[in-house]
Design a protein around this motif. Sequence first.
Motif, mmCIF file in Angstrom:
data_model
loop_
_atom_site.group_PDB
_atom_site.id
_atom_site.type_symbol
_atom_site.label_atom_id
_atom_site.label_comp_id
_atom_site.label_asym_id
_atom_site.label_seq_id
_atom_site.Cartn_x
_atom_site.Cartn_y
_atom_site.Cartn_z
ATOM 1 N N ARG A 129 4.326 46.316 23.661
ATOM 2 C CA ARG A 129 4.756 44.957 23.337
ATOM 3 C C ARG A 129 4.549 43.970 24.490
ATOM 4 O O ARG A 129 5.509 43.410 25.017
ATOM 5 N N PRO A 130 3.300 43.756 24.903
ATOM 6 C CA PRO A 130 3.059 42.716 25.915
ATOM 7 C C PRO A 130 3.274 41.311 25.364
ATOM 8 O O PRO A 130 3.338 40.349 26.132
ATOM 9 N N PHE A 131 3.349 41.182 24.054
ATOM 10 C CA PHE A 131 3.651 39.899 23.417
ATOM 11 C C PHE A 131 4.275 40.174 22.057
ATOM 12 O O PHE A 131 4.244 41.296 21.549
ATOM 13 N N LYS A 132 4.850 39.118 21.481
ATOM 14 C CA LYS A 132 5.449 39.219 20.154
ATOM 15 C C LYS A 132 4.970 38.032 19.319
ATOM 16 O O LYS A 132 4.292 37.135 19.813
ATOM 17 N N SER A 133 5.319 38.061 18.057
ATOM 18 C CA SER A 133 4.890 37.005 17.147
ATOM 19 C C SER A 133 5.412 35.646 17.618
ATOM 20 O O SER A 133 6.591 35.490 17.933
ATOM 21 N N GLY A 134 4.519 34.664 17.690
ATOM 22 C CA GLY A 134 4.888 33.312 18.115
ATOM 23 C C GLY A 134 4.678 33.041 19.584
ATOM 24 O O GLY A 134 4.801 31.889 20.013
ATOM 25 N N ASP A 135 4.348 34.059 20.381
ATOM 26 C CA ASP A 135 4.126 33.864 21.819
ATOM 27 C C ASP A 135 2.808 33.125 22.063
ATOM 28 O O ASP A 135 1.823 33.316 21.344
ATOM 29 N N TRP A 136 2.797 32.316 23.127
ATOM 30 C CA TRP A 136 1.572 31.637 23.561
ATOM 31 C C TRP A 136 0.890 32.546 24.583
ATOM 32 O O TRP A 136 1.440 32.816 25.652
ATOM 33 N N ASN A 178 0.607 36.044 29.106
ATOM 34 C CA ASN A 178 1.631 35.617 28.157
ATOM 35 C C ASN A 178 2.462 34.497 28.778
ATOM 36 O O ASN A 178 3.288 34.732 29.662
ATOM 37 N N HIS A 179 2.251 33.272 28.306
ATOM 38 C CA HIS A 179 2.977 32.113 28.839
ATOM 39 C C HIS A 179 4.418 32.046 28.333
ATOM 40 O O HIS A 179 5.221 31.289 28.884
ATOM 41 N N SER A 180 4.733 32.807 27.289
ATOM 42 C CA SER A 180 6.072 32.731 26.682
ATOM 43 C C SER A 180 6.954 33.919 27.037
ATOM 44 O O SER A 180 8.055 34.046 26.498
ATOM 45 N N HIS A 181 6.492 34.777 27.918
ATOM 46 C CA HIS A 181 7.232 36.016 28.183
ATOM 47 C C HIS A 181 8.586 35.743 28.844
ATOM 48 O O HIS A 181 9.590 36.359 28.487
ATOM 49 N N TYR A 182 8.621 34.824 29.810
ATOM 50 C CA TYR A 182 9.874 34.501 30.509
ATOM 51 C C TYR A 182 10.483 33.222 29.935
ATOM 52 O O TYR A 182 9.787 32.363 29.386
ATOM 53 N N LEU A 240 9.008 22.326 40.646
ATOM 54 C CA LEU A 240 10.264 22.375 39.900
ATOM 55 C C LEU A 240 10.159 23.432 38.810
ATOM 56 O O LEU A 240 9.088 23.999 38.564
ATOM 57 N N TYR A 241 11.296 23.685 38.140
ATOM 58 C CA TYR A 241 11.356 24.706 37.094
ATOM 59 C C TYR A 241 11.860 24.081 35.800
ATOM 60 O O TYR A 241 12.665 23.137 35.814
ATOM 61 N N ALA A 242 11.390 24.652 34.673
ATOM 62 C CA ALA A 242 11.797 24.154 33.356
ATOM 63 C C ALA A 242 11.826 25.316 32.375
ATOM 64 O O ALA A 242 11.254 26.389 32.621
ATOM 65 N N ASN A 243 12.532 25.114 31.269
ATOM 66 C CA ASN A 243 12.494 26.103 30.199
ATOM 67 C C ASN A 243 11.069 26.198 29.643
ATOM 68 O O ASN A 243 10.346 25.200 29.586
ATOM 69 N N THR A 244 10.704 27.382 29.222
ATOM 70 C CA THR A 244 9.339 27.598 28.722
ATOM 71 C C THR A 244 9.030 26.698 27.544
ATOM 72 O O THR A 244 7.906 26.189 27.419
ATOM 73 N N ASN A 245 10.001 26.451 26.692
ATOM 74 C CA ASN A 245 9.766 25.590 25.525
ATOM 75 C C ASN A 245 9.525 24.135 25.922
ATOM 76 O O ASN A 245 8.891 23.384 25.174
ATOM 77 N N ASP A 246 10.042 23.723 27.110
ATOM 78 C CA ASP A 246 9.873 22.342 27.564
ATOM 79 C C ASP A 246 8.709 22.180 28.539
ATOM 80 O O ASP A 246 8.387 21.050 28.923
ATOM 81 N N TRP A 247 8.102 23.293 28.950
ATOM 82 C CA TRP A 247 7.123 23.270 30.043
ATOM 83 C C TRP A 247 5.967 22.321 29.780
ATOM 84 O O TRP A 247 5.665 21.454 30.611
#
Length: 280
Positions: A129-136, A178-182, A240-247
């Motif tokens: 599972r290096p990625f899941k459904s919906g991951d970028w 995987n850009h959505s992993h974290y 700076l840091y941001a949530n992945t959904n806001d990146w």
Amino acid sequence: MNKNNFELDIEILSKIIQNFVEISVSYAGQIIGAALILIFGFYLAGKLSGIVRKNLEKFNKLDPLIIPIIGNVVRYGIIVLTIIAVLNQFGVQTTSIIAVLGAAGLAIGLALQGTLSNVAAGVMLLLLRPFKSGDWVETSDISGTIKEVGLFTTIINTFDNVFVSIPNSSIWNGTIKNHSHYDTRRIDVDIGIHYDTDLDLASKTLLKLAKDDRVLKKPKEPQFLVMSYDDSAIVVRLRLYANTNDWYNLYTDLMKNLKPTLDQAGIEIPYPHRVINTKN
């Protein structure tokens, strides 16, 4: 003469019909039993497959990508057992058939190594599972969101709404980004400023850009960094840091507001230039 031949033909035909009737009667129970087993087996295969899928969907921790595959394994497994039971009903030695099927499977496997490598890669992708459904993700020079992982191919929808089907082996043997992993991601904005610029002013100006509700204070507060002294500019960085959904949206907003903010503070973004000294 013709009459005798006719009577002989009638006698042979009657014996054939009689033998057929006797065989049909003797095997009637087996035929009916085999038909019932076949009907019940196919019904049970479809029913249990649907039940397994429905119950697996209730587990939030289970990846939705693996649910259809488990359902198909249950279905085809029951169908194979049903066919073996039908053959056994007629007295066929199923052990020899299984051995023949095993040998045929080995021969087919050797002939379809490329196809089976995709199956093996698909299983590994579902297990690790290096990625899941919906991951970028980015893989095989393709960037988009994961839609489905099948036994042979992985389906990716690109951001410009293009359907892409990639063989599983190409993904497994390549690099997966995987850009959505974290849950959080870091943003680095680099810009070159003039050598005459006060670095304290540049720090306050860039940190002003970080005053956004989408900017996180953990794992670190926004930072101003001096990266290098190039030929024509001092390269500075806002980190700076941001949530992945806001990146993505935050990054594009920062890039959009960067130049107006520097202009307002009177900070020059220099063009590359070269000083030439001449002697008479």
